[in-house]
Design a protein around this motif. Structure first.
Motif, PDB file in Angstrom:
ATOM      1  N   ASP A  18      -0.175   1.925   0.614  1.00  0.00           N
ATOM      2  CA  ASP A  18      -0.028   2.018   2.065  1.00  0.00           C
ATOM      3  C   ASP A  18       1.108   2.971   2.443  1.00  0.00           C
ATOM      4  N   ARG A  19       2.220   2.890   1.718  1.00  0.00           N
ATOM      5  CA  ARG A  19       3.340   3.803   1.977  1.00  0.00           C
ATOM      6  C   ARG A  19       2.918   5.258   1.733  1.00  0.00           C
ATOM      7  N   ALA A  20       2.143   5.471   0.666  1.00  0.00           N
ATOM      8  CA  ALA A  20       1.721   6.825   0.295  1.00  0.00           C
ATOM      9  C   ALA A  20       0.884   7.487   1.383  1.00  0.00           C
ATOM     10  N   VAL A  21       0.096   6.694   2.113  1.00  0.00           N
ATOM     11  CA  VAL A  21      -0.739   7.264   3.173  1.00  0.00           C
ATOM     12  C   VAL A  21      -0.115   7.107   4.554  1.00  0.00           C
ATOM     13  N   GLY A  22       1.109   6.565   4.607  1.00  0.00           N
ATOM     14  CA  GLY A  22       1.808   6.418   5.876  1.00  0.00           C
ATOM     15  C   GLY A  22       1.408   5.217   6.706  1.00  0.00           C
ATOM     16  N   ARG A  23       0.711   4.281   6.101  1.00  0.00           N
ATOM     17  CA  ARG A  23       0.302   3.072   6.820  1.00  0.00           C
ATOM     18  C   ARG A  23       1.482   2.103   6.848  1.00  0.00           C
ATOM     19  N   ILE A  24       1.747   1.546   8.018  1.00  0.00           N
ATOM     20  CA  ILE A  24       2.818   0.567   8.168  1.00  0.00           C
ATOM     21  C   ILE A  24       2.179  -0.807   8.336  1.00  0.00           C
ATOM     22  N   ILE A  28       5.452  -4.038   4.704  1.00  0.00           N
ATOM     23  CA  ILE A  28       6.285  -2.838   4.608  1.00  0.00           C
ATOM     24  C   ILE A  28       7.368  -2.861   5.688  1.00  0.00           C
ATOM     25  N   ALA A  29       6.989  -3.210   6.897  1.00  0.00           N
ATOM     26  CA  ALA A  29       7.936  -3.199   8.013  1.00  0.00           C
ATOM     27  C   ALA A  29       8.954  -4.340   7.929  1.00  0.00           C
ATOM     28  N   TYR A  30       8.499  -5.498   7.504  1.00  0.00           N
ATOM     29  CA  TYR A  30       9.363  -6.692   7.445  1.00  0.00           C
ATOM     30  C   TYR A  30       9.147  -7.413   6.111  1.00  0.00           C
ATOM     31  N   PRO A  31       9.581  -6.820   5.012  1.00  0.00           N
ATOM     32  CA  PRO A  31       9.240  -7.373   3.690  1.00  0.00           C
ATOM     33  C   PRO A  31       9.683  -8.815   3.461  1.00  0.00           C
ATOM     34  N   SER A  32      10.904  -9.139   3.800  1.00  0.00           N
ATOM     35  CA  SER A  32      11.387 -10.503   3.555  1.00  0.00           C
ATOM     36  C   SER A  32      10.708 -11.501   4.491  1.00  0.00           C
TER      37      SER A  32
END
Length: 97
Positions: A18-24, A28-32
């Protein structure tokens, strides 16, 4: 609502892609927070479904304990491989008795 929880838990195992394609995504935004809310959602679903299915007390306790175990896996085990295994356990935890 279970579908939303499923999508949420599925997102953990592909954060790198998801990070590689720019998807949030939420993980990713709030991992914890995403990991702790997964735990809470699993325990809540186990409780609600136990009531809905009218399970006996021992069945409810086992179901909630198993769901808590799966939720704890998402909190403690954070590698991509571990997230894949946790997601597979999640799928087992949502199967009706």
């Amino acid at each position: 609502a279970i579908v939303i929880t499923t999508i949420h838990t599925q997102d953990f195992r592909d954060c790198e892609g998801d990070r590689a394609v720019g998807r949030i995504t939420i993980p990713i935004a709030y991992p914890s927070a995403a990991r702790y809310t997964t735990f809470l959602a699993l325990v809540a679903w186990a409780t609600v479904l136990s009531i809905f299915w009218k399970l006996q007390l021992w069945e409810t306790m086992a179901y909630v304990a198993f769901s808590a175990y799966v939720g704890i896996r998402f909190i403690v085990e954070k590698s991509m491989e571990s997230d894949e295994i946790s997601y597979q356990w999640y799928n087992v935890s949502t199967v009706p008795f």
